[in-house]
Scaffold this motif. Structure first.
Motif: not given
Length: 423
Positions: A119-131
């Motif tokens: 969860x933490x890894x996917x959340x950070x990766x998704x926030x970075x990509x979408x950001x």
């Protein structure tokens, strides 16, 4: 690097370095082809795209093709798709039929990351990509005001991550359930094997102890009467031979269950069990057991109803209980009055062996180790029965055993073991 970035890098490196990553399946390929065919190909065919045709083709392909590897390398796919969308926004290239290159590519990449990664890894990766994509879109609004831009990618990414996280949580729960089921199966198998070891060790103890006790008594008789009554000595020796052969047959029957054991690849147990098959003892065999002791001069009375019965594993255990109890009489009490009673009723199968106070004599087989009663309790416990073994007020001894009428899971395991033995 911070600890969080180190963990993120380790996860990415682990995903990239694995050799057992899933190959693209038809769904992955269909998503990649569908993304390009439904959102980029119409732009190329109609010539309605915004920007050079070559740029539309390259960026549309670069956004769609990585989706085929989404399950194998979700983070690189997410990074690639987000970079393509950012470049397209800054370069003012529209490779889909909607504003801001809206399409399924980023949503699928985010969903897969949330599904496949912690969860933490996917959340950070998704926030970075979408950001990154959102920042590029906001910047493009300033650079290219004439081109329609909006934050549609951000709107698509949020529910995509939630759905992917739900999928991943469910799969993890299913994986844990399978692991727990496998653990329970291994524990059940371990318990069955342990119960079988208890059963076999108890059988061997009962057979050897009973036979050696009889041999000790009969050899003592033969020694005493050898000169005065040689025919009686010969009869005792013949009885010793018969008892020895019978014990070997019983041991062969016990070891028969090990013939095809997985832990016996050399077939040593098969060599031990070579010979004719021997039936496992039942309640009916108690009569011959008592008769043999009567022939040796032991005053034993037997009460055994013709209708008494129980499942085969229980009958065998009942026989071994009587055998062990009578062996203890021979070893520790001598030729004293003994009663054996076997009855069956609504409460189950009941066994009682009562003997009078010990008498002095030259025929005892020596003191015991106490293993017989312990093995008896273990054997009865396999069927969730009860054992009481206590001295009587008159100096005798009483052994009482109760086997319950209804079999439990342990009796089921015993039935399975019995089936292996008879097979």
């Amino acid at each position: 690097m911070t600890p969080s970035s180190i963990r993120f890098a380790n996860v990415v490196h682990m995903r990239l370095g694995r050799s057992d990553l899933p190959w693209p399946d038809l769904l992955d390929i269909a998503l990649a082809v569908g993304s390009f065919g439904l959102f980029t190909l119409p732009v190329l065919l109609r010539g309605s795209g915004h920007g050079p045709t070559a740029a539309i083709l390259v960026l549309g392909t670069a956004a769609a093709v990585p989706l085929a590897a989404r399950r194998a390398v979700p983070v690189p796919v997410l990074v690639t798709v987000s970079l393509v969308l950012a470049v397209a926004a800054l370069a003012d290239v529209g490779f889909t039929v909607f504003h801001s290159n809206a399409g399924p590519a980023l949503g699928i990449a985010v969903l897969t990351a949330a599904d496949r990664l912690p969860r933490q890894v996917s959340l950070r990766a998704s926030v970075a990509a979408v950001g990154l994509v959102t920042t590029a879109e906001l910047t493009a609004m300033q650079l290219h005001p004439a081109t329609g831009q909006n934050a549609i990618q951000l709107v698509l990414a949020i529910p995509a991550w939630l759905v992917g996280y739900a999928f991943g949580t469910r799969r993890q729960a299913e994986r844990r359930l399978r692991a727990e089921t496998a653990d329970r199966a291994r524990e059940t198998e371990r318990r069955v094997r342990a119960e079988e070891r208890v059963r076999v060790s108890a059988d061997v103890h009962d057979i050897v102890s009973h036979t050696l006790s009889m041999i000790a008594v009969r050899s003592g008789v033969a020694r005493v009467v050898l000169e005065q009554r040689p025919e009686e000595a010969l009869a005792a020796l013949s009885a010793i031979e018969t008892a020895s052969r019978s014990a070997l047959d019983e041991l062969r029957a016990v070891l028969h269950s090990l013939r095809d054991a997985p832990g016996d690849p050399l077939g040593t147990a098969g060599a031990l069990t070579a010979g004719p098959a021997v039936d496992r003892p039942t309640l009916a065999h108690i009569r011959s057991l008592v008769d043999n002791l009567r022939d040796d001069g032991f005053p034993i009375t037997l009460t055994l109803s013709e209708t008494a019965g129980a499942p085969p594993p229980v009958e065998e255990s009942a026989y071994r209980v009587v055998q062990e109890a009578l062996t203890n009489v021979v070893r520790h009490a001598g030729r004293v009055t003994t009663s054996v009673e076997v009855t069956s009723g609504p409460d189950g199968l009941s066994i009682s062996v009562l003997n009078a106070a010990p008498v002095a004599g030259p025929y005892g087989a020596g003191p015991g180790s106490g293993h017989g009663l312990a093995g008896m309790r273990d054997r009865v416990a396999l069927h969730e029965g009860t054992v009481t073994a206590d001295p009587c007020p008159d100096g005798g001894y009483a052994v009482r055993v109760q086997f319950p009428l209804r079999s439990t899971s342990r009796t089921t395991h015993a039935d399975r073991s019995e089936g292996k033995r008879r097979g």
